[in-house]
Design an enzyme around this catalytic site. Structure first.
Site, short mmCIF file in Angstrom:
data_model
loop_
_atom_site.label_atom_id
_atom_site.label_comp_id
_atom_site.label_asym_id
_atom_site.label_seq_id
_atom_site.Cartn_x
_atom_site.Cartn_y
_atom_site.Cartn_z
N LYS A 183 6.82 163.42 -3.50
CA LYS A 183 5.85 162.32 -3.40
C LYS A 183 4.54 162.82 -3.97
O LYS A 183 3.84 163.62 -3.36
CB LYS A 183 5.69 161.90 -1.93
CG LYS A 183 4.74 160.76 -1.72
CD LYS A 183 5.46 159.46 -1.53
CE LYS A 183 4.52 158.28 -1.45
NZ LYS A 183 5.20 157.02 -1.41
N GLU A 187 16.38 154.07 -8.53
CA GLU A 187 15.44 153.49 -7.57
C GLU A 187 14.44 152.64 -8.35
O GLU A 187 14.50 152.58 -9.58
CB GLU A 187 14.71 154.58 -6.78
CG GLU A 187 13.82 155.45 -7.64
CD GLU A 187 12.98 156.44 -6.85
OE1 GLU A 187 12.74 156.24 -5.65
OE2 GLU A 187 12.52 157.43 -7.45
C1 LIG Z 1 9.33 156.02 -6.45
C2 LIG Z 1 9.35 155.42 -5.08
N1 LIG Z 1 10.53 155.25 -4.46
C3 LIG Z 1 10.59 154.71 -3.22
C4 LIG Z 1 9.45 154.32 -2.55
C5 LIG Z 1 9.56 153.74 -1.17
O1 LIG Z 1 9.08 154.64 -0.20
P1 LIG Z 1 8.70 154.16 1.27
O2 LIG Z 1 9.93 153.52 1.83
O3 LIG Z 1 8.36 155.42 1.99
O4 LIG Z 1 7.58 153.19 1.16
C6 LIG Z 1 8.20 154.48 -3.15
C7 LIG Z 1 6.97 154.08 -2.47
O5 LIG Z 1 5.89 154.05 -3.01
C8 LIG Z 1 8.14 155.06 -4.45
O6 LIG Z 1 6.96 155.25 -5.08
#
Ligand SMILES: Cc1ncc(COP(=O)(O)O)c(C=O)c1O
Length: 179
Positions: free
Chosen positions: A36, A69
């Site tokens: 992240k 994703e």
């Molecule tokens: C690349 C990516 N995948 C998935 C997610 C979803 O993450 P979360 O469920 O923690 O919001 C995010 C959220 O910003 C993201 O940037």
């Protein structure tokens, strides 16, 4: 550390009843998407292209056209009654909503499989994306084509409600602790 706070607008009833739309693009990101990071230029570019084409999200695909994703969401499909999503590896971010939806599905007796999946698989009846900002959103049109009948499917809507209920319960607990 800098923290900014702003109100999160709820999707309109119309957005939920029509479902979201997505485009697909080959993944142009780096090889550690599981981290992240705030270096999200490729994700911003994908989101921007989606918006220019009138879509809500861009789903990244690997070289075999498996869906990895979204730019700010995890992507899932219901295939022959099983909720399928790409396994956690260097190509996807393990989102909080992703782990919630997998748990909620299991609690509602929906089989779950973490494997690579494609849009052209036989038995695919629903697509959805999930994130902490949007909970679960049915994705009903991809690259301008309807997913099955182009309407939000019952499993997506059930999981959306289950996640919203959990979010509300968490808010309630937080308010009780604060008061
Ligand atoms: C690349 C990516 N995948 C998935 C997610 C979803 O993450 P979360 O469920 O923690 O919001 C995010 C959220 O910003 C993201 O940037």
């Amino acid at each position: 550390m800098v923290i900014t706070v702003r109100e999160l607008p709820e999707p309109s009833v119309q957005q939920v009843t029509h479902g979201a739309t997505a485009i697909t693009r080959p993944d142009i990101r780096w090889k550690r998407c599981d981290i992240k990071s705030i270096a999200l230029l490729a994700n911003v570019m994908g989101k921007q292209e989606a918006a220019q084409l009138g879509a809500d999200e861009c789903f990244w695909q690997d070289e075999r056209e498996s869906i990895l994703e979204g730019c700010s969401s995890n992507a899932l499909a219901l295939i022959n009654g099983t909720l399928v999503t790409h396994p956690l590896d260097h190509q996807v971010l393990g989102g909080i909503a992703r782990s919630m939806i997998l748990r909620l599905a299991a609690e509602h007796d929906i089989p779950v499989e973490e494997r690579a999946w494609r849009l052209d698989e036989n038995g695919l009846s629903e697509c959805m994306m999930c994130s902490t900002t949007d909970a679960v959103m049915p994705v009903c049109h991809i690259n301008g084509h309807a997913v099955c009948d182009g309407k939000p499917g019952p499993v997506s809507m059930m999981l959306r409600q289950a996640m919203l209920d959990e979010f509300n319960a968490l808010r309630q607990t937080r308010q009780e602790i604060a008061s």
